[in-house]
Write an enzyme that holds these catalytic residues in place. Structure first.
Site, PDB file in Angstrom:
ATOM      1  N   HIS A 223     -10.333  -1.577   5.528  1.00 51.23           N
ATOM      2  CA  HIS A 223     -10.949  -2.015   4.267  1.00 51.23           C
ATOM      3  C   HIS A 223     -10.636  -1.029   3.144  1.00 51.23           C
ATOM      4  O   HIS A 223     -10.270  -1.437   2.032  1.00 51.23           O
ATOM      5  CB  HIS A 223     -12.460  -2.149   4.441  1.00 51.23           C
ATOM      6  N   GLU A 224     -10.779   0.265   3.420  1.00 47.54           N
ATOM      7  CA  GLU A 224     -10.471   1.268   2.400  1.00 47.54           C
ATOM      8  C   GLU A 224      -8.989   1.254   2.053  1.00 47.54           C
ATOM      9  O   GLU A 224      -8.612   1.475   0.893  1.00 47.54           O
ATOM     10  CB  GLU A 224     -10.914   2.655   2.865  1.00 47.54           C
TER      11      GLU A 224
ATOM     12  N   HIS B   8      -8.299  -1.198  -0.621  1.00 48.35           N
ATOM     13  CA  HIS B   8      -8.464  -0.703  -1.991  1.00 48.35           C
ATOM     14  C   HIS B   8      -7.219   0.060  -2.452  1.00 48.35           C
ATOM     15  O   HIS B   8      -6.809  -0.052  -3.614  1.00 48.35           O
ATOM     16  CB  HIS B   8      -9.688   0.213  -2.084  1.00 48.35           C
TER      17      HIS B   8
ATOM     18  N   HIS C 236      -4.830  -0.895  -5.617  1.00 47.76           N
ATOM     19  CA  HIS C 236      -4.429   0.077  -6.632  1.00 47.76           C
ATOM     20  C   HIS C 236      -2.913   0.080  -6.808  1.00 47.76           C
ATOM     21  O   HIS C 236      -2.402   0.063  -7.929  1.00 47.76           O
ATOM     22  CB  HIS C 236      -4.919   1.462  -6.220  1.00 47.76           C
TER      23      HIS C 236
END
Length: 229
Positions: free
Chosen positions: A100-101, A104, A108
């Site tokens: 999940h991270e 991100h 980006h």
């Protein structure tokens, strides 16, 4: 001081209960599936490194951070931080959180518009969270409508931040689950377990948004009552 006894406090109570239930749910779901090891024996940081490399993202560092479920991706530093309960763990829950991270980080790298918007909204949301309540309390106590409405406007920025955070978090989870499945990093029930963990995490953002909306509704009702009186 009648406003302390106002019936609209029930809106605050409802929001607090919803947030507490969502927090309990994500923690209990994570604890359940952190006991289930993935069949490939990968640790969460290994999975994160693989995801980033496969996506051609080589400028993001992976670091260990203390705490439980304090995992996050720092846009400004380009650092993916994994908590004590995730870093070094081979559980399907930890891999789901790490992926999940990574979602991100991929947002980006690809210039995902909602992530940019959320990043731009952070300063205003911080100002709103710090100043809105003092201004509103002063406005209610002193009977100054200007302060009260200024506080409400500032708190609206907090609600807006919660609103734009939700699609960012949902998209990160969607990216994570798609990659974990397509790359066969998790198999069958393992992927289903990771999905349950990420769904529980997503519900905390839904709860935060709903709670913030209830808070804003209460403040508007108080302001309208003050104006009528």
């Amino acid at each position: 001081m009648r406003w302390y006894m106002d019936w609209t406090y029930i809106l605050v109570l409802i929001g607090a209960i919803i947030s507490a239930v969502a927090s309990w749910n994500v923690n209990s779901t994570f604890r359940k599936y952190r006991k289930v090891r993935n069949s490939r024996g990968m640790t969460a940081e290994m999975a994160a490194q693989m995801i980033l490399q496969d996506a051609g993202v080589y400028d993001v560092r992976i670091e260990h951070i203390g705490g439980n479920l304090t995992d996050h991706y720092s846009l400004n530093e380009k650092v993916l931080r994994l908590s004590d309960s995730v870093y070094g763990s081979a559980s399907v829950a930890a891999i789901g959180v790490a992926a999940h991270e990574c979602g991100h980080a991929l947002q980006h790298a690809k210039g995902y518009a909602p992530l940019k918007l959320r990043s731009m909204a952070v300063p205003l949301a911080n100002i709103g969270s710090r100043l809105s309540w003092p201004l509103m309390v002063l406005g209610l106590v002193l009977g100054w409508s200007g302060l009260l409405y200024t506080g409400i406007v500032l708190f609206t920025a907090v609600v807006f931040f919660q609103l734009i955070t939700l699609p960012v978090e949902l998209d990160a989870s969607h990216r994570a689950l798609r990659i974990l499945g397509n790359r066969n990093m998790l198999y069958g029930n393992e992927l289903g377990a990771a999905k349950k963990v990420l769904t529980a995490a997503a519900l905390t953002y839904v709860a935060a948004l709903f709670s913030a909306i209830l808070q804003l509704l209460r403040l508007i009702l108080l302001a309208n009552n003050r104006r009528r009186n």
